[in-house]
Scaffold this motif. Structure first.
Motif, short mmCIF file in Angstrom:
data_model
loop_
_atom_site.label_atom_id
_atom_site.label_comp_id
_atom_site.label_asym_id
_atom_site.label_seq_id
_atom_site.Cartn_x
_atom_site.Cartn_y
_atom_site.Cartn_z
N ILE A 25 0.83 -1.20 0.00
CA ILE A 25 0.00 0.00 0.00
C ILE A 25 0.87 1.26 0.00
CG2 ILE A 25 -1.72 1.31 1.31
CD1 ILE A 25 -2.85 -1.33 2.30
N SER A 26 2.03 1.21 0.64
CA SER A 26 2.89 2.39 0.67
C SER A 26 3.37 2.75 -0.73
CB SER A 26 4.10 2.16 1.60
OG SER A 26 5.01 1.24 1.05
N GLY A 27 3.57 1.74 -1.58
CA GLY A 27 3.94 2.02 -2.97
C GLY A 27 2.83 2.75 -3.70
N THR A 28 1.59 2.36 -3.45
CA THR A 28 0.45 3.03 -4.07
C THR A 28 0.29 4.45 -3.53
OG1 THR A 28 -0.63 0.87 -4.24
CG2 THR A 28 -1.99 2.80 -4.64
N CYS A 29 0.56 4.65 -2.24
CA CYS A 29 0.54 6.00 -1.67
C CYS A 29 1.58 6.87 -2.36
CB CYS A 29 0.81 5.95 -0.16
SG CYS A 29 -0.56 5.31 0.83
N ALA A 30 2.76 6.31 -2.62
CA ALA A 30 3.80 7.06 -3.32
C ALA A 30 3.33 7.45 -4.72
CB ALA A 30 5.08 6.24 -3.39
N ILE A 230 3.23 6.27 4.57
CA ILE A 230 4.50 5.75 4.05
C ILE A 230 5.53 5.66 5.18
CG2 ILE A 230 6.46 6.29 2.55
CD1 ILE A 230 4.41 7.46 0.56
N ILE A 231 5.58 6.67 6.04
CA ILE A 231 6.57 6.69 7.11
C ILE A 231 6.23 5.67 8.20
CG2 ILE A 231 7.73 8.09 8.85
CD1 ILE A 231 8.30 8.90 5.94
N LEU A 232 5.01 5.74 8.72
CA LEU A 232 4.65 4.93 9.89
C LEU A 232 4.33 3.48 9.54
CD1 LEU A 232 2.49 7.55 11.83
CD2 LEU A 232 4.86 6.89 12.27
N PHE A 233 3.42 3.29 8.59
CA PHE A 233 2.98 1.93 8.26
C PHE A 233 3.90 1.28 7.21
CE2 PHE A 233 -0.76 3.88 10.05
CZ PHE A 233 -1.33 2.86 10.80
#
Length: 307
Positions: A25-30, A230-233
């Motif tokens: 999910i962090s990649g999608t947030c990016a 991205i930072i926390l999760f």
């Protein structure tokens, strides 16, 4: 030490899958920040490493981990840490995020998952041995998967840019280095110490090139939430959950369950950002994930994936 029962392993299984989902999910947030909020990949990578690294080092200190500062007392270990920070941490995160900016989170994540093949190739050369059958099979599956992912089965055209393909492969090579290089350090120091300092030092070293003190993009509630995720999760909790799962279910099972990451990235990108991920994309993803399964189950001396 007693062997965990199947019920005692459940938290480990949940944390391993959870860490993979967090990373995906962090990649999608990016991708969301690049496409819709005008963020620069290098700037985002720099802040991710600075903040996540700082939090992890503080966490290590709060646990009174003796390794937190011991690593700075041995010059050779300092050199190894600097190499890991710059050629490992900075390289793997920048190439991955830049690949996302050129294509999408799903494609970039799947391409990065060819990294284990480069790890296999490195050890085959190092130990002067021919790959075993399962490694040849994994290579064949990966090549077919990549072909389907980037061409949709056509020999005449690419469905992603050559630049996206190039940076995707660089991301896989960087992931291989990131996996291999710190093995010696991880035998001596705790993973939290190595990853925390690796991120923090890498972020500091990357700062002159990205100028993190200059604000980037459109900062609204959506951007702030995506950045915080991205930072926390996608960094701190994903790393912690994965390491904790390794202590409960072992590196082999934990690494295998992390194959969920590309599926999470693809699924969220399709639903949230509306990217097209057709039958050939899913089939190519399946072939590449099968390489991870084969390599995880069919080879010995596997190392856990760093976060």
């Amino acid at each position: 030490m007693s062997i965990p029962t199947k019920y005692q392993k459940i938290p480990g299984l949940i944390m391993a899958v959870g860490s993979a989902i967090f990373w995906g999910i962090s990649g999608t947030c990016a991708q969301f920040l690049f496409e819709q909020k005008g963020f620069d990949p290098g700037w985002l990578v720099c802040w991710r490493m600075l903040l996540a690294g700082f939090i992890l080092v503080l966490f290590s200190m709060s646990k009174k981990d003796p390794d937190t500062f011991r690593i700075w007392k041995k010059p050779m270990d300092v050199i190894k840490l600097l190499l890991f920070s710059i050629l490992g941490m900075v390289a793997v995160q920048y190439t991955y995020f830049y690949s996302i900016s050129l294509s999408n989170a799903a494609t970039a994540t799947v391409l990065q998952y060819t990294g284990p093949l480069f790890v296999v190739a490195f050890y085959a050369i190092k130990h002067r041995r021919w790959p075993i059958f399962v490694e040849y099979a994994s290579l064949a599956l990966a090549l077919v998967g990549i072909f389907l992912l980037v061409t949709h089965g056509s020999f005449d055209t690419l469905v992603i840019s050559e630049a996206a393909l190039f940076w995707g492969f660089l991301s896989a090579v960087a992931l291989a280095f990131y996996t291999i290089q710190p093995v010696g350090l991880l035998r001596t120091y705790s993973p939290a110490t190595i990853t925390g300092w690796g991120m923090l030092v890498g972020g500091i070293a990357f700062s002159p090139f990205t100028q993190p003190w200059e604000m980037q993009g459109i900062w609204d509630m959506e951007a702030t939430l995506a950045f915080a995720y991205i930072i926390l999760f996608g960094s701190v909790l994903a790393f912690y959950f994965f390491l904790k799962s390794v202590t409960i279910i072992g590196a082999t099972t934990a690494s295998l369950l992390c194959s969920v990451e590309p599926l999470a990235a693809a699924g969220v990108a399709v639903v949230w950002l509306g990217i097209y991920f057709g039958p050939m994309d899913w089939l190519g993803t399946l072939f590449i994930l099968l390489t991870v399964v084969l390599l995880t189950l069919g080879t010995k001396n596997k190392e856990p994936k760093p976060a």
